[in-house]
Design a protein around this motif. Structure first.
Motif, PDB file in Angstrom:
ATOM      1  N   LEU A 116       0.760  -1.061   0.146  1.00  0.00           N
ATOM      2  CA  LEU A 116       0.268  -0.146   0.301  1.00  0.00           C
ATOM      3  C   LEU A 116       0.702   1.651  -0.284  1.00  0.00           C
ATOM      4  CD1 LEU A 116      -2.583  -0.940   1.893  1.00  0.00           C
ATOM      5  CD2 LEU A 116      -2.844  -0.865  -0.321  1.00  0.00           C
ATOM      6  N   ARG A 117       2.209   1.275   0.392  1.00  0.00           N
ATOM      7  CA  ARG A 117       2.736   2.377   1.003  1.00  0.00           C
ATOM      8  C   ARG A 117       3.292   2.601  -1.043  1.00  0.00           C
ATOM      9  NH1 ARG A 117       7.334   2.186   5.213  1.00  0.00           N
ATOM     10  NH2 ARG A 117       7.979   0.887   4.547  1.00  0.00           N
ATOM     11  N   ILE A 118       4.085   1.478  -1.952  1.00  0.00           N
ATOM     12  CA  ILE A 118       4.165   1.605  -2.710  1.00  0.00           C
ATOM     13  C   ILE A 118       2.836   2.206  -3.878  1.00  0.00           C
ATOM     14  CG2 ILE A 118       5.150   0.677  -5.201  1.00  0.00           C
ATOM     15  CD1 ILE A 118       6.620  -1.108  -3.144  1.00  0.00           C
ATOM     16  N   LEU A 119       1.684   1.901  -3.277  1.00  0.00           N
ATOM     17  CA  LEU A 119       1.267   2.305  -3.950  1.00  0.00           C
ATOM     18  C   LEU A 119       0.678   4.242  -3.993  1.00  0.00           C
ATOM     19  CD1 LEU A 119      -1.653  -0.630  -4.089  1.00  0.00           C
ATOM     20  CD2 LEU A 119      -0.765   0.516  -6.320  1.00  0.00           C
ATOM     21  N   VAL A 120       0.733   4.168  -3.032  1.00  0.00           N
ATOM     22  CA  VAL A 120       0.426   5.106  -2.690  1.00  0.00           C
ATOM     23  C   VAL A 120       1.572   6.293  -2.898  1.00  0.00           C
ATOM     24  CG1 VAL A 120       0.311   7.105  -1.190  1.00  0.00           C
ATOM     25  CG2 VAL A 120      -1.075   5.140  -0.427  1.00  0.00           C
ATOM     26  N   ARG A 121       2.570   6.076  -3.170  1.00  0.00           N
ATOM     27  CA  ARG A 121       3.701   7.030  -3.679  1.00  0.00           C
ATOM     28  C   ARG A 121       3.520   7.214  -5.099  1.00  0.00           C
ATOM     29  NH1 ARG A 121       9.450   4.110  -0.435  1.00  0.00           N
ATOM     30  NH2 ARG A 121       7.935   5.329   1.859  1.00  0.00           N
ATOM     31  N   LEU A 122       3.649   5.638  -6.378  1.00  0.00           N
ATOM     32  CA  LEU A 122       2.961   6.310  -6.886  1.00  0.00           C
ATOM     33  C   LEU A 122       2.168   6.779  -7.272  1.00  0.00           C
ATOM     34  CD1 LEU A 122       3.016   2.480  -8.465  1.00  0.00           C
ATOM     35  CD2 LEU A 122       4.833   3.997  -8.610  1.00  0.00           C
ATOM     36  N   PHE A 123       0.741   6.639  -6.858  1.00  0.00           N
ATOM     37  CA  PHE A 123      -0.199   7.933  -7.362  1.00  0.00           C
ATOM     38  C   PHE A 123      -0.152   9.212  -6.432  1.00  0.00           C
ATOM     39  CE2 PHE A 123      -3.354  10.344  -5.488  1.00  0.00           C
ATOM     40  CZ  PHE A 123      -4.926   9.830  -6.190  1.00  0.00           C
ATOM     41  N   LEU A 124       0.868   9.526  -5.863  1.00  0.00           N
ATOM     42  CA  LEU A 124       1.686  11.209  -5.098  1.00  0.00           C
ATOM     43  C   LEU A 124       2.749  11.077  -6.808  1.00  0.00           C
ATOM     44  CD1 LEU A 124       2.161  10.699  -1.401  1.00  0.00           C
ATOM     45  CD2 LEU A 124       0.477  11.768  -2.842  1.00  0.00           C
ATOM     46  N   MET A 125       2.849  10.366  -6.947  1.00  0.00           N
ATOM     47  CA  MET A 125       4.653  10.441  -8.005  1.00  0.00           C
ATOM     48  C   MET A 125       2.918  11.595  -9.227  1.00  0.00           C
ATOM     49  SD  MET A 125       7.442   8.673  -9.786  1.00  0.00           S
ATOM     50  CE  MET A 125       5.698   7.560 -10.786  1.00  0.00           C
ATOM     51  N   ILE A 126       2.262  10.557  -9.428  1.00  0.00           N
ATOM     52  CA  ILE A 126       1.081  10.874 -11.278  1.00  0.00           C
ATOM     53  C   ILE A 126       0.590  12.042 -11.040  1.00  0.00           C
ATOM     54  CG2 ILE A 126      -0.080   9.926 -12.121  1.00  0.00           C
ATOM     55  CD1 ILE A 126       0.266   7.196 -11.917  1.00  0.00           C
ATOM     56  N   GLU A 127       0.246  12.129  -9.658  1.00  0.00           N
ATOM     57  CA  GLU A 127      -0.124  13.627  -9.296  1.00  0.00           C
ATOM     58  C   GLU A 127       0.619  14.996  -9.277  1.00  0.00           C
ATOM     59  OE1 GLU A 127      -3.365  15.430  -5.750  1.00  0.00           O
ATOM     60  OE2 GLU A 127      -1.718  13.599  -5.209  1.00  0.00           O
ATOM     61  N   LEU A 128       1.716  14.576  -9.595  1.00  0.00           N
ATOM     62  CA  LEU A 128       3.023  15.672  -9.695  1.00  0.00           C
ATOM     63  C   LEU A 128       3.210  16.019 -10.703  1.00  0.00           C
ATOM     64  CD1 LEU A 128       5.315  15.087  -6.101  1.00  0.00           C
ATOM     65  CD2 LEU A 128       4.527  17.323  -6.784  1.00  0.00           C
ATOM     66  N   THR A 129       3.171  15.001 -11.554  1.00  0.00           N
ATOM     67  CA  THR A 129       3.308  14.858 -12.834  1.00  0.00           C
ATOM     68  C   THR A 129       2.251  15.451 -13.788  1.00  0.00           C
ATOM     69  OG1 THR A 129       5.002  12.729 -12.706  1.00  0.00           O
ATOM     70  CG2 THR A 129       4.336  13.348 -15.071  1.00  0.00           C
ATOM     71  N   MET A 130       1.411  15.383 -13.065  1.00  0.00           N
ATOM     72  CA  MET A 130       0.276  15.334 -13.726  1.00  0.00           C
ATOM     73  C   MET A 130      -0.015  17.092 -13.358  1.00  0.00           C
ATOM     74  SD  MET A 130      -3.520  15.315 -12.918  1.00  0.00           S
ATOM     75  CE  MET A 130      -4.207  13.865 -14.417  1.00  0.00           C
ATOM     76  N   LEU A 131       0.158  17.720 -12.191  1.00  0.00           N
ATOM     77  CA  LEU A 131       0.433  19.073 -12.199  1.00  0.00           C
ATOM     78  C   LEU A 131       1.203  19.992 -12.784  1.00  0.00           C
ATOM     79  CD1 LEU A 131       0.327  19.535  -8.287  1.00  0.00           C
ATOM     80  CD2 LEU A 131      -1.296  20.837  -9.817  1.00  0.00           C
ATOM     81  N   LEU A 132       2.649  19.223 -13.053  1.00  0.00           N
ATOM     82  CA  LEU A 132       3.418  20.135 -14.286  1.00  0.00           C
ATOM     83  C   LEU A 132       3.276  19.391 -15.564  1.00  0.00           C
ATOM     84  CD1 LEU A 132       6.147  20.900 -14.559  1.00  0.00           C
ATOM     85  CD2 LEU A 132       7.519  18.393 -14.660  1.00  0.00           C
ATOM     86  N   THR A 133       2.741  18.805 -16.177  1.00  0.00           N
ATOM     87  CA  THR A 133       2.507  18.814 -17.422  1.00  0.00           C
ATOM     88  C   THR A 133       1.377  19.765 -17.755  1.00  0.00           C
ATOM     89  OG1 THR A 133       1.030  16.544 -17.128  1.00  0.00           O
ATOM     90  CG2 THR A 133       3.821  16.698 -18.143  1.00  0.00           C
ATOM     91  N   ALA A 134       0.169  19.741 -17.060  1.00  0.00           N
ATOM     92  CA  ALA A 134      -0.692  20.170 -16.665  1.00  0.00           C
ATOM     93  C   ALA A 134      -0.478  21.798 -16.859  1.00  0.00           C
ATOM     94  CB  ALA A 134      -2.067  19.956 -15.944  1.00  0.00           C
ATOM     95  N   THR A 135       0.350  22.159 -15.617  1.00  0.00           N
ATOM     96  CA  THR A 135       0.301  23.476 -16.145  1.00  0.00           C
ATOM     97  C   THR A 135       1.715  24.591 -16.887  1.00  0.00           C
ATOM     98  OG1 THR A 135       1.888  22.904 -13.807  1.00  0.00           O
ATOM     99  CG2 THR A 135      -0.508  24.265 -13.811  1.00  0.00           C
TER     100      THR A 135
END
Length: 284
Positions: A116-135
């Motif tokens: 679960l900890r690895i999955l949460v980290r992956l989710f947060l990493m994708i969230e950050l990547t979306m922030l970068l590419t969306a802005t």
């Protein structure tokens, strides 16, 4: 392009959109360090991940990026979640707390929490990547990556070419996702069923999706190559920019805030701070 799709630029006027791409890349790295640090125990790991999630969700809201579309783009993580749970649960452990038994084989809570900890980290990493590419516009992102790799030019590293490849890869993620949806609708109209039937039939159905997707991707690559050729694109040539990026005081302040966020996470990780243990002592 919908800004809710990973890799798509969302044209809004927010402080994140106005932020210098070089500062955004540095801030992204700082926040990823905070996400992937190890903490005192599982409770602190999930607490810090929750704080990161709230912070990133606020940034998503400010940048007008749909959180629901982020969740819908995470559907592919379900398969990874199942695989991670199986891998961690099947790896034998010498110590741990038994959650339940499958026959005589013990499944430990630590194995489930690690997955679960690895999955949460992956989710947060994708969230950050979306922030970068969306802005960040693709050309600005290319410039930022190239700026960081400029010192490598002196050792013969093709910094501009590498930055362009990364930018194009990020740019074509939403295009490929749109192609997947279009091909799936076309195949379903011809009687292909992607959601029902035996595993063997579903694998065959996805093969009928993969082949046209590869063909479409190669055709787009050829079209992009031809377009760059007719515009006399020369990666070795000296390039100029219509809009020159400048590093503002607001960019420095926003980057400093992200660095302080990372510094706080590093301090919590290094000192082994445990808020739950501290709360327990206060109660006693």
């Amino acid at each position: 392009m919908n800004g809710g799709v990973i890799g798509a630029y969302s044209p809004y006027d927010s402080f994140l959109h106005r932020m210098d791409p070089r500062a955004k890349i540095a801030a992204l790295i700082a926040l990823m360090v905070a996400v992937f640090l190890g903490y005192a125990n599982y409770s602190m790991s999930f607490l810090c991940a929750g704080l990161c999630f709230v912070f990133f969700a606020l940034l998503l809201s400010v940048s007008h990026t749909s959180f629901l579309r982020l969740l819908s783009s995470m559907k592919s993580l379900w398969f990874m979640a199942i695989v991670l749970l199986l891998v961690y649960c099947l790896i034998p452990r010498s110590v741990g707390t038994v959650a339940f038994l499958i026959g005589e084989y013990p499944i430990y809570w630590e194995s489930i929490l690690d997955a679960l900890r690895i999955l949460v980290r992956l989710f947060l990493m994708i969230e950050l990547t979306m922030l970068l590419t969306a802005t960040t516009k693709p050309l600005d992102l290319t410039f930022g990556l190239e700026w960081y790799m400029t010192p490598l030019r002196y050792v013969g590293f093709p910094s501009h070419e590498v930055a362009m490849v990364i930018s194009l890869a990020l740019r074509f993620i939403p295009t490929i996702l749109e192609d997947v949806e279009r091909i799936m609708r076309a195949q379903e109209s011809r009687g292909v069923d992607f959601r029902h039937g035996s595993l063997r039939n579903r694998i065959r159905a996805y093969i009928s999706l993969i082949i046209p997707l590869f063909v479409s991707s190669f055709l787009r690559s050829n079209e992009l190559s031809d377009a760059m050729t007719v515009r006399a694109y020369d990666p070795q040539g000296k390039r100029t920019r219509y809009r020159v990026l400048t590093f503002r005081f607001a960019d420095a302040a926003e980057l400093l805030f992200c660095l302080l966020f990372m510094g706080g996470a590093i301090a919590i990780s290094v000192t082994g701070f445990d808020l739950f243990a501290l709360f327990g002592m206060a109660v006693l």
